[in-house]
Write a protein that holds these residues in place. Structure first.
Motif, PDB file in Angstrom:
ATOM      1  N   PRO A  28       4.409  -7.555  -1.632  1.00 41.45           N
ATOM      2  CA  PRO A  28       5.617  -6.727  -1.729  1.00 41.45           C
ATOM      3  C   PRO A  28       5.296  -5.257  -2.001  1.00 41.45           C
ATOM      4  CG  PRO A  28       5.887  -8.771  -2.941  1.00 41.45           C
ATOM      5  CD  PRO A  28       4.453  -8.726  -2.514  1.00 41.45           C
ATOM      6  N   ILE A  29       6.045  -4.393  -1.370  1.00 45.35           N
ATOM      7  CA  ILE A  29       5.849  -2.958  -1.530  1.00 45.35           C
ATOM      8  C   ILE A  29       6.695  -2.476  -2.697  1.00 45.35           C
ATOM      9  CG2 ILE A  29       6.128  -0.708  -0.426  1.00 45.35           C
ATOM     10  CD1 ILE A  29       5.773  -2.148   2.253  1.00 45.35           C
ATOM     11  N   ILE A  30       6.055  -1.914  -3.694  1.00 40.32           N
ATOM     12  CA  ILE A  30       6.797  -1.521  -4.888  1.00 40.32           C
ATOM     13  C   ILE A  30       6.599  -0.051  -5.255  1.00 40.32           C
ATOM     14  CG2 ILE A  30       6.844  -3.838  -5.876  1.00 40.32           C
ATOM     15  CD1 ILE A  30       4.474  -3.025  -7.647  1.00 40.32           C
ATOM     16  N   ASN A  31       5.716   0.654  -4.529  1.00 40.07           N
ATOM     17  CA  ASN A  31       5.500   2.059  -4.865  1.00 40.07           C
ATOM     18  C   ASN A  31       5.125   2.845  -3.615  1.00 40.07           C
ATOM     19  OD1 ASN A  31       2.715   1.537  -4.404  1.00 40.07           O
ATOM     20  ND2 ASN A  31       2.443   0.947  -6.548  1.00 40.07           N
ATOM     21  N   ALA A  32       4.991   4.166  -3.782  1.00 40.71           N
ATOM     22  CA  ALA A  32       4.730   5.043  -2.649  1.00 40.71           C
ATOM     23  C   ALA A  32       3.387   4.734  -1.999  1.00 40.71           C
ATOM     24  CB  ALA A  32       4.776   6.501  -3.109  1.00 40.71           C
ATOM     25  N   ASP A  33       2.374   4.410  -2.791  1.00 39.36           N
ATOM     26  CA  ASP A  33       1.063   4.079  -2.231  1.00 39.36           C
ATOM     27  C   ASP A  33       1.158   2.861  -1.317  1.00 39.36           C
ATOM     28  OD1 ASP A  33      -0.177   6.179  -3.491  1.00 39.36           O
ATOM     29  OD2 ASP A  33      -0.847   4.990  -5.214  1.00 39.36           O
ATOM     30  N   GLY A  34       1.968   1.881  -1.731  1.00 41.85           N
ATOM     31  CA  GLY A  34       2.141   0.686  -0.914  1.00 41.85           C
ATOM     32  C   GLY A  34       2.786   1.006   0.423  1.00 41.85           C
ATOM     33  N   VAL A  35       3.755   1.911   0.407  1.00 47.62           N
ATOM     34  CA  VAL A  35       4.417   2.317   1.647  1.00 47.62           C
ATOM     35  C   VAL A  35       3.416   3.002   2.576  1.00 47.62           C
ATOM     36  CG1 VAL A  35       6.123   3.881   2.656  1.00 47.62           C
ATOM     37  CG2 VAL A  35       6.718   2.516   0.661  1.00 47.62           C
ATOM     38  N   PHE A  36       2.641   3.923   2.026  1.00 45.56           N
ATOM     39  CA  PHE A  36       1.700   4.674   2.860  1.00 45.56           C
ATOM     40  C   PHE A  36       0.637   3.747   3.446  1.00 45.56           C
ATOM     41  CE2 PHE A  36      -1.729   7.790   3.653  1.00 45.56           C
ATOM     42  CZ  PHE A  36      -1.016   8.671   4.448  1.00 45.56           C
ATOM     43  N   GLN A  37       0.164   2.790   2.656  1.00 46.85           N
ATOM     44  CA  GLN A  37      -0.820   1.826   3.160  1.00 46.85           C
ATOM     45  C   GLN A  37      -0.236   0.983   4.292  1.00 46.85           C
ATOM     46  OE1 GLN A  37      -2.120  -0.379  -0.276  1.00 46.85           O
ATOM     47  NE2 GLN A  37      -2.938   1.457  -1.285  1.00 46.85           N
ATOM     48  N   GLU A  38       1.042   0.592   4.130  1.00 46.84           N
ATOM     49  CA  GLU A  38       1.695  -0.218   5.161  1.00 46.84           C
ATOM     50  C   GLU A  38       1.902   0.600   6.435  1.00 46.84           C
ATOM     51  OE1 GLU A  38       3.166  -4.131   6.000  1.00 46.84           O
ATOM     52  OE2 GLU A  38       1.859  -3.235   4.497  1.00 46.84           O
ATOM     53  N   MET A  39       2.185   1.887   6.295  1.00 49.53           N
ATOM     54  CA  MET A  39       2.303   2.745   7.465  1.00 49.53           C
ATOM     55  C   MET A  39       0.974   2.829   8.210  1.00 49.53           C
ATOM     56  SD  MET A  39       4.686   5.908   6.129  1.00 49.53           S
ATOM     57  CE  MET A  39       4.538   6.774   7.698  1.00 49.53           C
ATOM     58  N   GLN A  40      -0.102   2.965   7.476  1.00 48.19           N
ATOM     59  CA  GLN A  40      -1.412   3.034   8.111  1.00 48.19           C
ATOM     60  C   GLN A  40      -1.774   1.704   8.766  1.00 48.19           C
ATOM     61  OE1 GLN A  40      -3.630   4.456   4.609  1.00 48.19           O
ATOM     62  NE2 GLN A  40      -4.010   6.386   5.710  1.00 48.19           N
ATOM     63  N   ARG A  41      -1.470   0.612   8.097  1.00 47.71           N
ATOM     64  CA  ARG A  41      -1.817  -0.718   8.608  1.00 47.71           C
ATOM     65  C   ARG A  41      -1.125  -1.002   9.928  1.00 47.71           C
ATOM     66  NH1 ARG A  41      -0.702  -6.402   7.916  1.00 47.71           N
ATOM     67  NH2 ARG A  41       1.349  -6.038   7.009  1.00 47.71           N
TER      68      ARG A  41
END
Length: 468
Positions: A28-41
């Protein structure tokens, strides 16, 4: 089966079925770092920052992934004075603060460029809630409910009409079909478009419950699974956006207008609500009660009824809204509640146990979902806190009862002007919105009503022109 594009993050879609994910799906995405990683992935090129104005209209700003980190940290500013309800030019700098749990990679674009979306709260440069940010208003009332030991769940019923487009892409006034309730193809000529819409919704993590042709010609309904109120408000905004896009791809126009045709049912936004207790279990269910309704449920109903008039201009926010609320169309006209009566303002569906819920029937799809949910929840919590009791349950079809019998119940506002007068007098609504936002809302809606009232309409010409 692995997907090249993931659905809504599991943080935003806790009810997603196993087939909607993949073996490599991220946590689950819970913070900004998680969002950015998911965008890259997922090789996302652009990020769509979405927010809602005070009157329910979706707004957006698109940034490239090179600017995504700054955007996710709330560093993107915009001119709030250019968006209805967000203030004047003297303090117009506002910031978008994305909610990481709402992040999802969009799947409905035919072009190769990959884009993702995230819903935002709107704040001042000092970090305070912007006066017109209804998403933040809902957050605050949800927090109040949690302090009382409850989480607030909602399921909505999405109704809309389909109209054909002409060669220039302009909607034509004739409905797309002449189908009726539960009619199949070929009477339901919107079936192909709906099936495409259902597929797009599944790709976005919606858990679907049912889709069918509604009562009126060209009218349709799609239901998706209930959830926590903030998530469902975001989902409703996504649903409306998807519906219009898929309709247009099929040469159709989707409208959520409450009453596009005289003499037929209109579009409603029935809201099925429940409170879940902190330790688990539905707070509205009491197996020891004769009706299996808890005192908490009855208090909640009382609170909703007490503020029905005050929130009418929010649940039914446009002039056209009140043309749906007429006898004979399964729409409420009086402030009542019932166990099964579809002419009542509040209906208690037959399901019990985990499915026990309160259905609030006045709203229509033009309502701002964040503001509507916030006011409904606040009203119900007030009823619980004050241990208020609802009036006697309404029996029979209110639309066919004699006037003397109907006089036992107060009438729902008959038009937007009356609704605004009640709204101005409701302290609970003012408490949720804040004085500044409420005044802006009321002023804008009075201008809308005055503009309508100043026009001479076809009905007046047909009825009076030759008679006087």
């Amino acid at each position: 089966m692995q997907r090249s594009v993931p659905p809504v993050s599991q943080a935003a879609a806790p009810n997603a079925s196993p087939e909607q994910g993949s073996e490599e799906e991220a946590p689950p995405i819970i913070n900004a770092d998680g969002v950015f990683q998911e965008m890259q992935r997922n090789a996302v090129e652009y990020l769509r920052l979405q927010f809602t104005d005070m009157f329910g209209a979706m707004k957006q700003l698109i940034v490239h992934r090179d600017e995504a980190k700054a955007a996710l940290e709330g560093k993107v500013l915009f001119d709030g004075s250019s968006v209805k309800g967000y203030g004047g030019v003297d303090r117009s700098d506002l910031a978008l603060h994305p909610d990481p749990t709402s992040f999802h990679v969009e799947t409905w674009h035919v072009k190769a460029t990959r884009i993702a979306s995230v819903y935002c709260d709107v704040r001042t440069v000092d970090g305070d809630r912007a006066p017109g940010c209804t998403r933040s208003m809902l957050r605050e009332v949800i927090s109040e409910a949690k302090q009382m030991g409850y989480s607030y769940h909602i399921g909505v019923e999405g109704e809309f009409f389909l109209y054909p487009l002409d060669e220039q892409g302009v909607p034509m006034p004739e409905t797309h079909d002449q189908g009726g309730y539960f009619d199949p193809f070929p009477l339901d000529r919107g079936e192909e478009a709906k099936l495409e819409l259902l597929q797009e919704m599944r790709k976005q993590g919606f858990q679907l419950e049912a889709s069918h042709h509604e009562v009126a010609p060209g009218q349709h309904e799609i239901n998706f699974r209930f959830g926590e109120a903030l998530m469902i408000a975001d989902r409703w905004q996504t649903f409306k956006q998807l519906t219009k896009q898929v309709a247009m791809r099929n040469g159709l126009h989707a409208t959520f207008m409450p009453k596009p045709m005289s003499g037929h049912n209109g579009n409603a936004l029935h809201c099925n609500q429940s409170l879940q207790q902190k330790g688990g279990g539905n707070a509205f269910h009491d197996p020891e009660s004769r009706t299996e309704l808890s005192d908490t449920a009855l208090h909640f109903v009382a609170g909703l009824l007490n503020h029905a008039k005050g929130m009418a201009a929010i649940s039914n926010p446009i002039v056209n809204s009140y043309k749906r609320l007429l006898p004979g169309y399964e729409a409420p006209t009086h402030i009542t509640w019932s166990g099964s009566n579809r002419t009542a303002l509040i209906r208690i569906p037959a399901a019990r146990g985990a499915g026990t819920r309160v259905e609030y029937r006045p709203p229509d799809p033009t309502a701002n979902p964040y503001l509507l949910f916030a006011i409904m929840l606040k009203s119900g919590l007030e009823g619980i806190r004050n241990r208020e009791a609802p009036p006697e349950e309404a029996k029979g079809d209110l639309h066919v009862l004699a006037e003397q019998e109907r006089s036992n119940w107060a009438a729902y506002p008959r038009d937007l002007y009356e609704a605004l007068q009640h709204m101005e007098q409701d302290a609970l609504v003012r408490d949720v919105m804040g004085k500044e936002a409420m005044q802006e809302y009321v002023s804008e809606k009075y201008r809308e009503y005055d503009s309508y009232a100043a026009e001479v309409h076809d009905w007046e010409m047909t009825t009076y022109f030759r008679s006087f």
